[in-house]
Structure formats: structure tokens, C-alpha cells
Design an enzyme around this catalytic site. Structure first.
Site, mmCIF file in Angstrom:
data_model
loop_
_atom_site.group_PDB
_atom_site.id
_atom_site.type_symbol
_atom_site.label_atom_id
_atom_site.label_comp_id
_atom_site.label_asym_id
_atom_site.label_seq_id
_atom_site.Cartn_x
_atom_site.Cartn_y
_atom_site.Cartn_z
ATOM 1 N N SER A 138 0.489 -1.263 0.015
ATOM 2 C CA SER A 138 0.140 -0.234 -0.774
ATOM 3 C C SER A 138 0.780 1.877 -0.034
ATOM 4 O O SER A 138 2.026 1.422 0.789
ATOM 5 C CB SER A 138 -0.624 -0.319 1.500
ATOM 6 O OG SER A 138 -2.034 -0.954 1.124
HETATM 7 N N1 SAM Z 1 -0.720 -5.189 4.296
HETATM 8 C C1 SAM Z 1 -0.132 -5.278 3.331
HETATM 9 C C2 SAM Z 1 1.260 -4.413 3.539
HETATM 10 O O1 SAM Z 1 1.748 -4.164 4.015
HETATM 11 O O2 SAM Z 1 1.978 -4.670 1.546
HETATM 12 C C3 SAM Z 1 -0.228 -4.906 1.434
HETATM 13 C C4 SAM Z 1 -1.887 -6.203 1.071
HETATM 14 S S1 SAM Z 1 -1.994 -6.275 -0.461
HETATM 15 C C5 SAM Z 1 -2.901 -4.271 -1.095
HETATM 16 C C6 SAM Z 1 -3.611 -6.482 -0.150
HETATM 17 C C7 SAM Z 1 -3.654 -7.915 0.121
HETATM 18 O O3 SAM Z 1 -4.797 -9.079 0.901
HETATM 19 C C8 SAM Z 1 -2.799 -9.249 -0.828
HETATM 20 O O4 SAM Z 1 -1.873 -9.507 -0.395
HETATM 21 C C9 SAM Z 1 -3.916 -10.502 -0.728
HETATM 22 O O5 SAM Z 1 -3.479 -11.022 -1.645
HETATM 23 C C10 SAM Z 1 -4.514 -9.925 0.747
HETATM 24 N N2 SAM Z 1 -6.236 -10.938 0.501
HETATM 25 C C11 SAM Z 1 -6.402 -10.431 0.237
HETATM 26 N N3 SAM Z 1 -8.423 -10.822 0.021
HETATM 27 C C12 SAM Z 1 -7.690 -11.469 1.371
HETATM 28 C C13 SAM Z 1 -8.752 -12.763 2.878
HETATM 29 N N4 SAM Z 1 -9.973 -13.047 2.551
HETATM 30 N N5 SAM Z 1 -7.379 -12.885 3.724
HETATM 31 C C14 SAM Z 1 -6.160 -12.733 3.792
HETATM 32 N N6 SAM Z 1 -6.075 -12.174 2.958
HETATM 33 C C15 SAM Z 1 -6.578 -11.234 1.671
#
Ligand code: SAM
Length: 211
Positions: free
Chosen positions: A59
């Protein structure tokens, strides 16, 4: 490495009304370039989201700072993060003295970040799974932060919040979301505040998007 770039980034965050000194201190210390593919290292301290592989992103720093500030955490608080991704958000929280539990649904991302956390001795509990249903075992949480965009607010997450705790979650369609901050005032009593307009990758799971 990149100390002056981190300082410049923190100055930009301050100019955008990030005032929590614990958040700002964590941004000075946590080395964002280590959470990115080597080829993107020199872009690490620009205030933008960047690709981390497997179709996902780290992000934008402002978004991480803003969501963290909205959690209004005290040292020692317990936080559940949904969407571990690169691990940067989790590392910011750990640096602030928060006990972090984080869930990622994609195996490759989970495995890579888990290995990285072991190597870097970043002390957070990571789990592979669907975060839309939370992590009941360690609930209730003082804060829950969802780092992917959801069509609605997962009921399981509201249930797993401690009284006085806050849930920060982007809610909307697949292209834009409103950052929604929910405070659990009492059992079944919630207050809500909304901040437009953010863009996240989709939250996929039982209480999120289908795919
Ligand atoms: N917090 C992260 C960072 O600091 O890099 C950014 C995360 S990225 C914007 C969103 C993440 O959410 C992705 O890696 C995606 O695979 C994960 N994601 C999507 N749906 C999810 C779910 N139901 N449970 C857990 N992770 C999920």
C-alpha cells in the site's frame, strides 16, 4: 541505507496531517525498500503503492500511516491485520510495540513474507487463510485493519473486536472504496466514520468478494 529518503517521506506524511508520533517514528525506522522486489528498491520512499508480485501491491505509505493512526493504538495493544502482503504494515505495527496477528490468503505471498519475517526477526504471528472470518482464537482485538477492499463489513470482524476497539476497513466497489472506521462502543453498539476515497486490491473470501 535510504535514511534521508525516509526522513523526506515522514515530512510528507506530516504535511498530510499524520501527527501520531509513534506512527511517524515507525516510518523513520522501518526500511520499506526491504519489503519490495530489488528492482523497485529505489522507488521505495515515494508515496505510492507498488507491485510486490502475484498480482498484489504494497500500500501507499500515506494510506498505511493514515489507517494506523485511525486505529488509535496504545503500546501492547493486540491487532489483527487482514492481508499480510509484503508485511510492511505489520512491521510498522510491530515497531510501535503492537502485538500483531496477520492473515494472508495467497500461499506464495504468505510463504515469502513468513520467511522474510523469520530472517528479519520481525515478531508477528502470521497465518495462511481467509481473513474475512477473522482469527477467533486470539480475539478480541483492540484493532483490526483490513488492507484490501471489501463489498461490505464482515460480521465476524465486528464480533472479534474488543469493546473500545476499532476496525479500519475500505468498503466499496472494486474500483474505489470509502475508508470506514468502526468503533465498538459496547456489545452490538457501533459508531462509524467514513473517509473517501481509497483504492485497494479486492478482499476475496467468505465475507468479501467471491473472486
Ligand atoms: N498490508 C500489505 C502490505 O503491507 O504490504 C498490503 C496488502 S495488499 C494491498 C492486500 C493483500 O490482501 C494481498 O496480499 C491479498 O492477497 C490479501 N487478501 C485479499 N483477500 C484476503 C483475505 N480474504 N484474507 C487474507 N488476505 C487477503
Amino acid at each position: 541505507m535510504f535514511e534521508s529518503e525516509r526522513k523526506e517521506l515522514v515530512d510528507k506524511l506530516k504535511a498530510r496531517k499524520i501527527t501520531d508520533k509513534h506512527v511517524l517514528e515507525a516510518f523513520l525506522k522501518v526500511e520499506r525498500h526491504l519489503f519490495l522486489p530489488k528492482a523497485l528498491e529505489t522507488h521505495a520512499y515515494r508515496d505510492v503503492a507498488l507491485p510486490i508480485g502475484f498480482g498484489q501491491t504494497i500500500s501507499q505509505p500515506f494510506t498505511v500511516a493514515f489507517m494506523t493512526q485511525e486505529l488509535q493504538l496504545k503500546k501492547g495493544a493486540k491487532v489483527l491485520e487482514i492481508g499480510t502482503g509484503s508485511g510492511y504494515q505489520a512491521a510498522i505495527l510491530v515497531n510501535m510495540g503492537i502485538r500483531v496477528f496477520s492473515i494472508e490468503r495467497q500461499f506464495d505471498i504468505y510463504a515469502r513474507t513468513r520467511k522474510f519475517f523469520d530472517e528479519m526477526q520481525i515478531n508477528a504471528l502470521l497465518k495462511l487463510g481467509d481473513g474475512t472470518i477473522g482469527w477467533e482464537e486470539f480475539s478480541p482485538y483492540d484493532g483490526i485493519i483490513v488492507t484490501a477492499g471489501s463489498p461490505s463489513i464482515p460480521i465476524s470482524l465486528k464480533k472479534q473486536l474488543a469493546i473500545g476497539g476499532r476496525l479500519v476497513i475500505p468498503v466499496g466497489d472494486r474500483s474505489t472504496q470509502i475508508l470506514t472506521v468502526i468503533t465498538k462502543e459496547d456489545e452490538n453498539v457501533f459508531s462509524q466514520k467514513e473517509i473517501p476515497a481509497f483504492t485497494f486490491v479486492p478482499l476475496i473470501g467468505r465475507e468479501g468478494w467471491d473472486s
